[in-house]
Design a protein around this motif. Structure first.
Motif, mmCIF file in Angstrom:
data_model
loop_
_atom_site.group_PDB
_atom_site.id
_atom_site.type_symbol
_atom_site.label_atom_id
_atom_site.label_comp_id
_atom_site.label_asym_id
_atom_site.label_seq_id
_atom_site.Cartn_x
_atom_site.Cartn_y
_atom_site.Cartn_z
ATOM 1 N N THR A 16 0.865 -1.177 0.000
ATOM 2 C CA THR A 16 0.000 0.000 0.000
ATOM 3 C C THR A 16 0.903 1.229 0.000
ATOM 4 O O THR A 16 2.126 1.115 0.003
ATOM 5 N N ASP A 17 0.294 2.419 0.053
ATOM 6 C CA ASP A 17 1.105 3.635 0.148
ATOM 7 C C ASP A 17 1.975 3.608 1.399
ATOM 8 O O ASP A 17 3.127 4.044 1.379
ATOM 9 N N MET A 18 1.433 3.101 2.502
ATOM 10 C CA MET A 18 2.199 3.032 3.741
ATOM 11 C C MET A 18 3.262 1.935 3.674
ATOM 12 O O MET A 18 4.415 2.138 4.061
ATOM 13 N N GLY A 19 2.891 0.768 3.172
ATOM 14 C CA GLY A 19 3.807 -0.365 3.159
ATOM 15 C C GLY A 19 4.874 -0.277 2.089
ATOM 16 O O GLY A 19 5.981 -0.801 2.251
ATOM 17 N N GLY A 20 4.543 0.377 0.973
ATOM 18 C CA GLY A 20 5.493 0.527 -0.111
ATOM 19 C C GLY A 20 5.417 -0.602 -1.120
ATOM 20 O O GLY A 20 4.860 -1.682 -0.856
ATOM 21 N N ALA A 21 6.005 -0.364 -2.272
ATOM 22 C CA ALA A 21 5.930 -1.327 -3.378
ATOM 23 C C ALA A 21 6.712 -2.597 -3.108
ATOM 24 O O ALA A 21 6.455 -3.637 -3.719
ATOM 25 N N GLY A 22 7.674 -2.541 -2.193
ATOM 26 C CA GLY A 22 8.493 -3.712 -1.914
ATOM 27 C C GLY A 22 7.968 -4.599 -0.807
ATOM 28 O O GLY A 22 8.666 -5.523 -0.360
ATOM 29 N N ALA A 23 6.752 -4.354 -0.339
ATOM 30 C CA ALA A 23 6.180 -5.125 0.766
ATOM 31 C C ALA A 23 5.905 -6.570 0.349
ATOM 32 O O ALA A 23 5.916 -6.914 -0.836
ATOM 33 N N ASP A 24 5.626 -7.407 1.336
ATOM 34 C CA ASP A 24 5.542 -8.856 1.128
ATOM 35 C C ASP A 24 4.292 -9.327 0.393
ATOM 36 O O ASP A 24 4.353 -10.237 -0.429
ATOM 37 N N ILE A 25 3.141 -8.754 0.741
ATOM 38 C CA ILE A 25 1.888 -9.335 0.259
ATOM 39 C C ILE A 25 1.001 -8.281 -0.391
ATOM 40 O O ILE A 25 1.110 -7.084 -0.114
ATOM 41 N N ALA A 26 0.117 -8.752 -1.256
ATOM 42 C CA ALA A 26 -0.840 -7.872 -1.925
ATOM 43 C C ALA A 26 -1.957 -7.479 -0.971
ATOM 44 O O ALA A 26 -2.265 -8.193 -0.005
ATOM 45 N N LEU A 27 -2.555 -6.344 -1.257
ATOM 46 C CA LEU A 27 -3.663 -5.858 -0.432
ATOM 47 C C LEU A 27 -4.773 -6.894 -0.335
ATOM 48 O O LEU A 27 -5.320 -7.141 0.744
ATOM 49 N N GLU A 28 -5.113 -7.522 -1.454
ATOM 50 C CA GLU A 28 -6.222 -8.486 -1.477
ATOM 51 C C GLU A 28 -5.957 -9.668 -0.552
ATOM 52 O O GLU A 28 -6.886 -10.184 0.096
ATOM 53 N N GLU A 29 -4.706 -10.091 -0.464
ATOM 54 C CA GLU A 29 -4.351 -11.215 0.400
ATOM 55 C C GLU A 29 -4.507 -10.832 1.865
ATOM 56 O O GLU A 29 -5.050 -11.604 2.677
ATOM 57 N N SER A 30 -4.046 -9.643 2.218
ATOM 58 C CA SER A 30 -4.190 -9.172 3.590
ATOM 59 C C SER A 30 -5.658 -9.033 3.975
ATOM 60 O O SER A 30 -6.076 -9.478 5.044
ATOM 61 N N VAL A 31 -6.427 -8.422 3.106
ATOM 62 C CA VAL A 31 -7.844 -8.187 3.399
ATOM 63 C C VAL A 31 -8.589 -9.502 3.590
ATOM 64 O O VAL A 31 -9.374 -9.657 4.543
ATOM 65 N N ALA A 32 -8.360 -10.468 2.710
ATOM 66 C CA ALA A 32 -9.033 -11.762 2.847
ATOM 67 C C ALA A 32 -8.657 -12.434 4.157
ATOM 68 O O ALA A 32 -9.515 -13.011 4.842
ATOM 69 N N GLY A 33 -7.384 -12.369 4.519
ATOM 70 C CA GLY A 33 -6.948 -12.966 5.775
ATOM 71 C C GLY A 33 -7.535 -12.276 6.984
ATOM 72 O O GLY A 33 -7.985 -12.927 7.932
ATOM 73 N N LEU A 34 -7.535 -10.955 6.961
ATOM 74 C CA LEU A 34 -8.102 -10.208 8.091
ATOM 75 C C LEU A 34 -9.592 -10.503 8.250
ATOM 76 O O LEU A 34 -10.074 -10.707 9.378
ATOM 77 N N MET A 35 -10.312 -10.538 7.167
ATOM 78 C CA MET A 35 -11.744 -10.817 7.260
ATOM 79 C C MET A 35 -11.999 -12.203 7.836
ATOM 80 O O MET A 35 -12.940 -12.395 8.622
ATOM 81 N N ALA A 36 -11.168 -13.160 7.476
ATOM 82 C CA ALA A 36 -11.300 -14.502 8.051
ATOM 83 C C ALA A 36 -11.041 -14.470 9.558
ATOM 84 O O ALA A 36 -11.726 -15.166 10.324
#
Length: 213
Positions: free
Chosen positions: A170-190
Protein backbone atom coordinates in the motif's frame (compact mmCIF):
# COMPACT_ATOMS: atom_id res chain seq x y z
CA UNK A 1 -24.20 -7.13 10.18
CA UNK A 2 -23.33 -3.44 10.12
CA UNK A 3 -19.58 -2.81 9.93
CA UNK A 4 -17.79 0.45 10.68
CA UNK A 5 -14.22 0.83 9.44
CA UNK A 6 -11.97 3.76 10.31
CA UNK A 7 -9.25 5.00 7.99
CA UNK A 8 -11.48 3.70 5.22
CA UNK A 9 -10.49 5.95 2.33
CA UNK A 10 -7.25 4.19 1.35
CA UNK A 11 -5.03 1.15 1.79
CA UNK A 12 -6.21 -1.66 4.04
CA UNK A 13 -9.25 0.31 5.18
CA UNK A 14 -10.51 0.81 1.63
CA UNK A 15 -9.79 -2.84 0.89
CA UNK A 16 -11.87 -3.94 3.86
CA UNK A 17 -14.72 -1.67 2.83
CA UNK A 18 -14.74 -3.27 -0.61
CA UNK A 19 -14.50 -6.76 0.85
CA UNK A 20 -17.43 -6.37 3.20
CA UNK A 21 -19.57 -4.62 0.61
CA UNK A 22 -18.90 -7.51 -1.77
CA UNK A 23 -20.38 -9.75 0.91
CA UNK A 24 -23.47 -7.57 1.07
CA UNK A 25 -22.73 -6.13 4.49
CA UNK A 26 -23.92 -2.66 5.45
CA UNK A 27 -20.61 -0.80 5.70
CA UNK A 28 -19.94 2.61 7.21
CA UNK A 29 -16.68 3.93 5.80
CA UNK A 30 -15.27 6.48 8.23
CA UNK A 31 -12.40 8.73 7.17
CA UNK A 32 -11.16 12.29 7.36
CA UNK A 33 -12.37 12.71 3.79
CA UNK A 34 -13.97 10.53 1.16
CA UNK A 35 -15.93 8.29 3.53
CA UNK A 36 -19.57 7.79 4.37
CA UNK A 37 -19.04 9.67 7.62
CA UNK A 38 -16.38 12.25 8.46
CA UNK A 39 -14.02 11.04 11.15
CA UNK A 40 -10.77 12.49 12.40
CA UNK A 41 -9.90 10.12 15.22
CA UNK A 42 -7.63 12.73 16.80
CA UNK A 43 -10.50 15.20 17.21
CA UNK A 44 -12.73 14.34 20.16
CA UNK A 45 -15.48 16.66 18.93
CA UNK A 46 -15.45 14.97 15.51
CA UNK A 47 -15.62 11.53 17.10
CA UNK A 48 -18.56 12.66 19.25
CA UNK A 49 -20.35 14.11 16.21
CA UNK A 50 -19.96 10.81 14.37
CA UNK A 51 -21.41 8.94 17.34
CA UNK A 52 -24.40 11.29 17.45
CA UNK A 53 -25.01 10.78 13.74
CA UNK A 54 -25.04 7.01 14.28
CA UNK A 55 -27.12 7.03 17.47
CA UNK A 56 -29.43 4.02 17.68
CA UNK A 57 -27.68 2.09 14.89
CA UNK A 58 -26.35 -1.33 15.88
CA UNK A 59 -22.74 -1.96 14.85
CA UNK A 60 -21.75 -5.60 14.83
CA UNK A 61 -18.11 -5.07 13.90
CA UNK A 62 -15.95 -2.01 14.57
CA UNK A 63 -12.61 -2.09 12.76
CA UNK A 64 -10.13 0.42 14.19
CA UNK A 65 -7.83 0.68 11.20
CA UNK A 66 -6.89 4.38 11.04
CA UNK A 67 -3.16 4.76 11.53
CA UNK A 68 -0.07 6.73 10.60
CA UNK A 69 3.59 5.86 10.17
CA UNK A 70 5.31 9.24 10.07
CA UNK A 71 8.72 8.34 11.49
CA UNK A 72 9.83 6.08 8.65
CA UNK A 73 13.44 6.95 7.85
CA UNK A 74 13.98 9.16 10.90
CA UNK A 75 17.49 9.08 12.37
CA UNK A 76 18.15 8.36 16.03
CA UNK A 77 20.78 11.09 16.13
CA UNK A 78 18.59 14.01 15.05
CA UNK A 79 15.06 12.77 14.29
CA UNK A 80 11.88 11.83 16.16
CA UNK A 81 10.79 15.34 17.14
CA UNK A 82 8.17 15.63 19.90
CA UNK A 83 5.46 16.66 17.41
CA UNK A 84 6.04 13.42 15.51
CA UNK A 85 5.48 11.37 18.67
CA UNK A 86 2.35 13.35 19.51
CA UNK A 87 0.83 12.83 16.07
CA UNK A 88 1.64 9.13 16.05
CA UNK A 89 0.09 8.42 19.43
CA UNK A 90 -2.91 10.69 18.79
CA UNK A 91 -3.90 8.58 15.77
CA UNK A 92 -2.63 5.10 16.59
CA UNK A 93 -3.56 4.91 20.26
CA UNK A 94 -5.79 7.72 21.54
CA UNK A 95 -7.82 7.63 18.33
CA UNK A 96 -8.55 3.95 18.83
CA UNK A 97 -9.70 4.52 22.39
CA UNK A 98 -11.90 7.52 21.55
CA UNK A 99 -13.58 5.63 18.70
CA UNK A 100 -14.29 2.56 20.82
CA UNK A 101 -15.53 4.67 23.71
CA UNK A 102 -17.88 6.69 21.52
CA UNK A 103 -19.38 3.66 19.77
CA UNK A 104 -19.94 1.43 22.80
CA UNK A 105 -23.69 2.18 22.74
CA UNK A 106 -23.85 1.07 19.08
CA UNK A 107 -21.89 -2.09 19.76
CA UNK A 108 -24.15 -2.91 22.70
CA UNK A 109 -27.15 -2.89 20.37
CA UNK A 110 -25.71 -5.65 18.18
CA UNK A 111 -25.77 -9.40 18.65
CA UNK A 112 -22.29 -10.79 19.43
CA UNK A 113 -20.48 -7.50 18.71
CA UNK A 114 -16.77 -7.39 17.88
CA UNK A 115 -13.95 -4.86 17.85
CA UNK A 116 -10.93 -5.47 15.61
CA UNK A 117 -7.85 -3.33 16.23
CA UNK A 118 -5.33 -3.22 13.40
CA UNK A 119 -1.93 -3.15 15.12
CA UNK A 120 1.42 -4.44 13.86
CA UNK A 121 4.09 -7.01 14.58
CA UNK A 122 6.39 -3.99 14.88
CA UNK A 123 4.83 -3.39 18.28
CA UNK A 124 5.75 -6.84 19.59
CA UNK A 125 8.46 -6.93 22.25
CA UNK A 126 9.80 -10.07 20.59
CA UNK A 127 10.25 -8.29 17.25
CA UNK A 128 12.16 -5.24 18.41
CA UNK A 129 14.47 -4.73 15.45
CA UNK A 130 15.27 -1.08 16.11
CA UNK A 131 14.25 2.14 14.41
CA UNK A 132 10.75 3.52 13.81
CA UNK A 133 10.54 4.20 17.53
CA UNK A 134 7.32 6.20 17.54
CA UNK A 135 5.47 3.78 15.29
CA UNK A 136 6.70 0.72 17.18
CA UNK A 137 5.85 2.24 20.56
CA UNK A 138 2.39 3.30 19.38
CA UNK A 139 1.58 -0.16 18.06
CA UNK A 140 2.78 -1.74 21.29
CA UNK A 141 0.43 0.62 23.11
CA UNK A 142 -2.44 -0.17 20.74
CA UNK A 143 -1.95 -3.89 21.37
CA UNK A 144 -1.92 -3.31 25.12
CA UNK A 145 -5.03 -1.18 24.80
CA UNK A 146 -6.79 -3.96 22.94
CA UNK A 147 -5.87 -6.53 25.57
CA UNK A 148 -7.24 -4.36 28.36
CA UNK A 149 -10.39 -3.51 26.44
CA UNK A 150 -10.94 -7.24 25.94
CA UNK A 151 -10.86 -7.71 29.70
CA UNK A 152 -13.17 -4.81 30.51
CA UNK A 153 -15.68 -5.48 27.72
CA UNK A 154 -15.98 -9.21 28.31
CA UNK A 155 -18.85 -8.78 30.81
CA UNK A 156 -20.73 -6.88 28.09
CA UNK A 157 -20.22 -9.66 25.56
CA UNK A 158 -18.04 -7.55 23.26
CA UNK A 159 -15.11 -9.49 21.81
CA UNK A 160 -11.86 -7.65 21.01
CA UNK A 161 -9.12 -8.88 18.69
CA UNK A 162 -5.78 -7.32 17.74
CA UNK A 163 -4.27 -8.04 14.33
CA UNK A 164 -1.10 -7.66 12.30
CA UNK A 165 -2.19 -7.13 8.68
CA UNK A 166 1.11 -8.20 7.20
CA UNK A 167 3.58 -6.03 5.35
CA UNK A 168 1.20 -4.96 2.61
CA UNK A 169 1.80 -3.28 -0.72
CA UNK A 170 0.00 0.00 0.00
CA UNK A 171 1.10 3.64 0.15
CA UNK A 172 2.20 3.03 3.74
CA UNK A 173 3.81 -0.36 3.16
CA UNK A 174 5.49 0.53 -0.11
CA UNK A 175 5.93 -1.33 -3.38
CA UNK A 176 8.49 -3.71 -1.91
CA UNK A 177 6.18 -5.12 0.77
CA UNK A 178 5.54 -8.86 1.13
CA UNK A 179 1.89 -9.33 0.26
CA UNK A 180 -0.84 -7.87 -1.93
CA UNK A 181 -3.66 -5.86 -0.43
CA UNK A 182 -6.22 -8.49 -1.48
CA UNK A 183 -4.35 -11.21 0.40
CA UNK A 184 -4.19 -9.17 3.59
CA UNK A 185 -7.84 -8.19 3.40
CA UNK A 186 -9.03 -11.76 2.85
CA UNK A 187 -6.95 -12.97 5.78
CA UNK A 188 -8.10 -10.21 8.09
CA UNK A 189 -11.74 -10.82 7.26
CA UNK A 190 -11.30 -14.50 8.05
CA UNK A 191 -9.75 -13.57 11.40
CA UNK A 192 -12.59 -11.17 12.18
CA UNK A 193 -15.14 -13.87 11.30
CA UNK A 194 -13.51 -16.26 13.78
CA UNK A 195 -13.34 -13.73 16.63
CA UNK A 196 -15.71 -14.54 19.48
CA UNK A 197 -15.74 -14.40 23.26
CA UNK A 198 -13.62 -17.53 23.50
CA UNK A 199 -10.87 -15.77 21.53
CA UNK A 200 -11.17 -12.24 22.88
CA UNK A 201 -7.83 -10.57 23.52
CA UNK A 202 -6.00 -12.54 20.83
CA UNK A 203 -3.12 -11.02 18.84
CA UNK A 204 -2.91 -12.69 15.45
CA UNK A 205 -1.40 -12.10 12.05
CA UNK A 206 -3.60 -11.83 8.97
CA UNK A 207 -2.88 -15.50 8.21
CA UNK A 208 -3.79 -16.78 11.67
CA UNK A 209 -0.33 -17.01 13.19
CA UNK A 210 -0.15 -16.07 16.85
CA UNK A 211 2.10 -13.19 17.77
CA UNK A 212 3.98 -12.66 21.05
CA UNK A 213 3.16 -9.46 22.89
Amino acid sequence: MDVLITGANRGIGAGLVAGYRARGAAVIAAARSGGDVALDVTDAACVAAMARALAGRAIGLLVCNAGVYVDKGERLEDGFAPALWAETFAVNVTGVFLTVQALLPNLSLAEAPKIAIVSSQMGSNMRANGGSYAYRASKAAATNLGRNLAKDLAPRGIAVGIYHPGWVRTDMGGAGADIALEESVAGLMARFDALDMARTGEFLAWDGREFPF
